[in-house]
Design a protein around this motif. Structure first.
Motif, short mmCIF file in Angstrom:
data_model
loop_
_atom_site.label_atom_id
_atom_site.label_comp_id
_atom_site.label_asym_id
_atom_site.label_seq_id
_atom_site.Cartn_x
_atom_site.Cartn_y
_atom_site.Cartn_z
N GLU A 5 43.60 38.43 53.55
CA GLU A 5 43.10 37.84 52.27
C GLU A 5 43.03 36.29 52.28
O GLU A 5 42.25 35.47 51.68
CB GLU A 5 43.74 38.31 50.99
CG GLU A 5 43.81 39.54 50.70
CD GLU A 5 44.46 40.61 51.51
OE1 GLU A 5 45.07 40.20 52.46
OE2 GLU A 5 44.56 41.63 51.05
N GLU A 6 43.95 35.58 53.04
CA GLU A 6 44.05 34.35 52.98
C GLU A 6 43.03 33.75 53.94
O GLU A 6 42.40 32.50 53.67
CB GLU A 6 45.46 33.81 53.76
CG GLU A 6 46.60 34.10 52.78
CD GLU A 6 48.10 34.46 53.28
OE1 GLU A 6 48.11 34.18 54.56
OE2 GLU A 6 49.02 34.26 52.82
N LEU A 9 39.95 33.56 52.08
CA LEU A 9 40.06 32.43 50.64
C LEU A 9 39.80 31.12 51.48
O LEU A 9 39.16 30.37 51.02
CB LEU A 9 41.66 32.28 50.31
CG LEU A 9 41.64 31.64 49.02
CD1 LEU A 9 41.10 31.90 48.04
CD2 LEU A 9 43.34 31.30 48.90
N THR A 12 36.05 31.12 51.81
CA THR A 12 35.54 30.91 50.78
C THR A 12 35.46 29.41 50.44
O THR A 12 34.56 28.90 50.06
CB THR A 12 36.06 31.58 49.48
OG1 THR A 12 36.14 32.91 49.96
CG2 THR A 12 35.27 31.54 48.25
N ILE B 112 35.56 34.98 43.18
CA ILE B 112 36.99 35.35 42.63
C ILE B 112 37.45 36.85 42.98
O ILE B 112 38.39 37.04 43.64
CB ILE B 112 37.28 34.80 41.33
CG1 ILE B 112 37.44 33.18 41.62
CG2 ILE B 112 38.58 35.40 40.77
CD1 ILE B 112 37.56 32.48 40.01
N PRO B 113 36.43 37.77 42.25
CA PRO B 113 36.91 39.34 42.49
C PRO B 113 36.97 39.73 43.97
O PRO B 113 37.84 40.48 44.21
CB PRO B 113 35.97 39.78 41.56
CG PRO B 113 34.91 38.97 41.21
CD PRO B 113 35.33 37.62 41.28
N VAL B 115 37.66 37.87 46.60
CA VAL B 115 38.63 37.26 47.49
C VAL B 115 39.91 37.98 47.18
O VAL B 115 40.96 38.14 47.81
CB VAL B 115 38.66 35.68 47.31
CG1 VAL B 115 39.84 35.15 47.80
CG2 VAL B 115 37.52 35.23 47.88
N THR B 116 40.37 38.18 45.60
CA THR B 116 41.41 38.66 45.39
C THR B 116 41.60 40.14 45.35
O THR B 116 42.95 40.57 45.08
CB THR B 116 41.45 38.28 43.83
OG1 THR B 116 40.40 38.70 42.97
CG2 THR B 116 41.84 36.71 43.44
N LYS B 117 40.70 40.75 45.83
CA LYS B 117 40.95 42.41 46.02
C LYS B 117 41.91 42.48 47.37
O LYS B 117 41.58 41.99 48.13
CB LYS B 117 39.53 42.63 46.44
CG LYS B 117 39.33 44.45 46.01
CD LYS B 117 37.85 44.86 45.96
CE LYS B 117 37.60 45.72 47.18
NZ LYS B 117 36.29 46.24 47.30
N LYS B 118 42.67 43.36 47.11
CA LYS B 118 43.67 43.88 48.12
C LYS B 118 42.76 44.66 49.14
O LYS B 118 42.21 45.82 48.74
CB LYS B 118 44.95 44.43 47.34
CG LYS B 118 45.74 43.48 46.74
CD LYS B 118 46.38 42.57 47.68
CE LYS B 118 47.77 42.94 48.48
NZ LYS B 118 48.17 41.73 49.15
#
Lengths: 100, 169
Positions: A5-6, A9, A12, B112-113, B115-118
Motif C-alpha cells: 500500500e505504501e 501511495l 500515486t 484515494i479509494p 490506494v486506501t484499499k487493503k
C-alpha cells in the motif's frame, strides 16, 4: 517488509506530480521529463504488485514499458529538435504547427 | 531497517519530484529526474527485484536521461523557455496553472479509494526472481510481445532518421 500500500501511495504521488507537470509546464523538454516521471510511477506500481503476488507478469510488463519509454523519448526528442530548428524556441505553443 | 530505508528513499523521491516541477532550469530538472531514477532503482533492490533495478539504472538513468541532457545542452536551453511575458500571457499562464492543479486534484480524489484499499497479505515472503527464469518468460511465454516490441523499436529508429534528416523549409 515494505507494505504494498505504501508503494502504491508513493507511485500515486509520483504520477500526480508528473501529471501536474504535463499540465502546467510550458517547455516541451519539461513536459517530456514529466512524462518519464509518470512512466516510472506506473512501473513502480507494476513492480509492487509483481512482488506482492509473486507473479512474473508485472515484471515482464514493466520491462516492456521501459523499452516503449525509450522509443517514445527518442522520437519525441527528434521532434523537439526539429521544432527548435524552425522556431529557435521549444515552447509548446509552437507545436500547433504539427497539425498541418 | 528495510522499512526505514524505504521511508527515507520515498521522502527523497517526493522532495526531488517537487523540486523538478519547481525549478526553471531544464538541466536541473533532468538531473533531479536522474536522481529519482537512481533512488527508484534502490527501492527495487529493497523489493528484491535485482533484474529490474539493473534495467532501471542502465536504461533510464544511463540512456534516457543522458539523451535528455544531450538535447538540452545541444539546444543550449538555459531557462524554461519563458522570457518576459506580456500581461495577457501571464494571466493565461495563471489560468492554465489553476486548471492543471484542479484536474490533478480531481484525479487524486479518484485515486484515494484505490490506494486506501487493503490488499490481501501475501502467502509467501518476498523472494528474488532468478535471471534464468526471467529469460525463459521473455523468450517463451511473452515471445510474441517481445518480437512486436522489436518491431516498434525498428519503426522508431526509421522514424527518427526520417524526422532528423528532413530539412525544414
Amino acid at each position: 517488509m515494505i507494505l504494498t500500500e505504501e508503494l502504491l501511495l508513493l507511485s500515486t504521488v509520483l504520477f500526480l506530480t508528473g501529471l501536474l507537470g504535463v499540465l502546467i509546464k510550458s517547455s516541451a523538454i519539461a513536459v517530456f521529463l514529466c512524462i518519464e516521471l509518470m512512466f516510472n510511477a506506473a512501473n513502480l506500481s507494476l513492480i509492487a504488485f509483481a512482488s506482492h503476488y509473486h507473479s512474473h507478469h508485472g515484471l515482464i510488463l514493466a520491462f516492456f514499458v521501459v523499452i516503449l519509454a525509450a522509443a517514445e523519448a527518442v522520437v519525441g526528442l527528434a521532434i523537439v529538435l526539429n521544432i527548435h530548428r524552425l522556431h529557435k524556441n521549444i515552447s509548446l505553443g509552437n507545436f500547433s504547427m504539427l497539425r498541418n | 531497517m528495510v522499512v526505514f530505508l524505504f521511508y527515507s528513499t520515498a521522502f527523497v523521491i517526493v522532495l526531488t519530484a517537487v523540486y523538478m516541477l519547481r525549478t526553471p532550469s531544464p538541466v536541473r530538472a533532468a538531473l533531479s529526474l536522474m536522481l529519482i531514477m537512481f533512488v527508484l532503482g534502490f527501492i527495487y533492490m529493497l523489493l528484491l527485484q535485482e533484474f529490474f533495478a539493473a534495467i532501471q539504472l542502465l536504461v533510464y538513468a544511463g540512456a534516457i536521461v543522458v539523451l535528455f541532457l544531450f538535447i538540452i545542452m545541444l539546444l543550449n536551453l538555459t531557462t524554461d523557455g519563458v522570457k518576459e511575458l506580456s500581461r495577457t500571457k501571464i494571466w493565461r499562464n495563471r489560468i492554465n496553472n489553476t486548471l492543471g492543479i484542479f484536474i490533478a486534484a480531481a484525479l487524486a480524489i479518484q485515486f484515494i479509494p484505490i490506494v486506501t484499499k487493503k490488499l490481501p497479505t501475501p502467502q509467501l515472503p518476498a523472494s528474488a526472481t532468478e535471471m534464468k527464469q526471467i529469460g525463459r518468460w521473455i523468450f517463451g511465454e511473452y515471445l510474441l510481445a517481445f518480437e512486436a516490441l522489436a518491431l516498434v523499436l525498428m519503426v522508431a529508429l526509421i522514424g527518427i532518421v526520417i524526422i532528423a534528416k528532413r530539412q525544414p523549409k
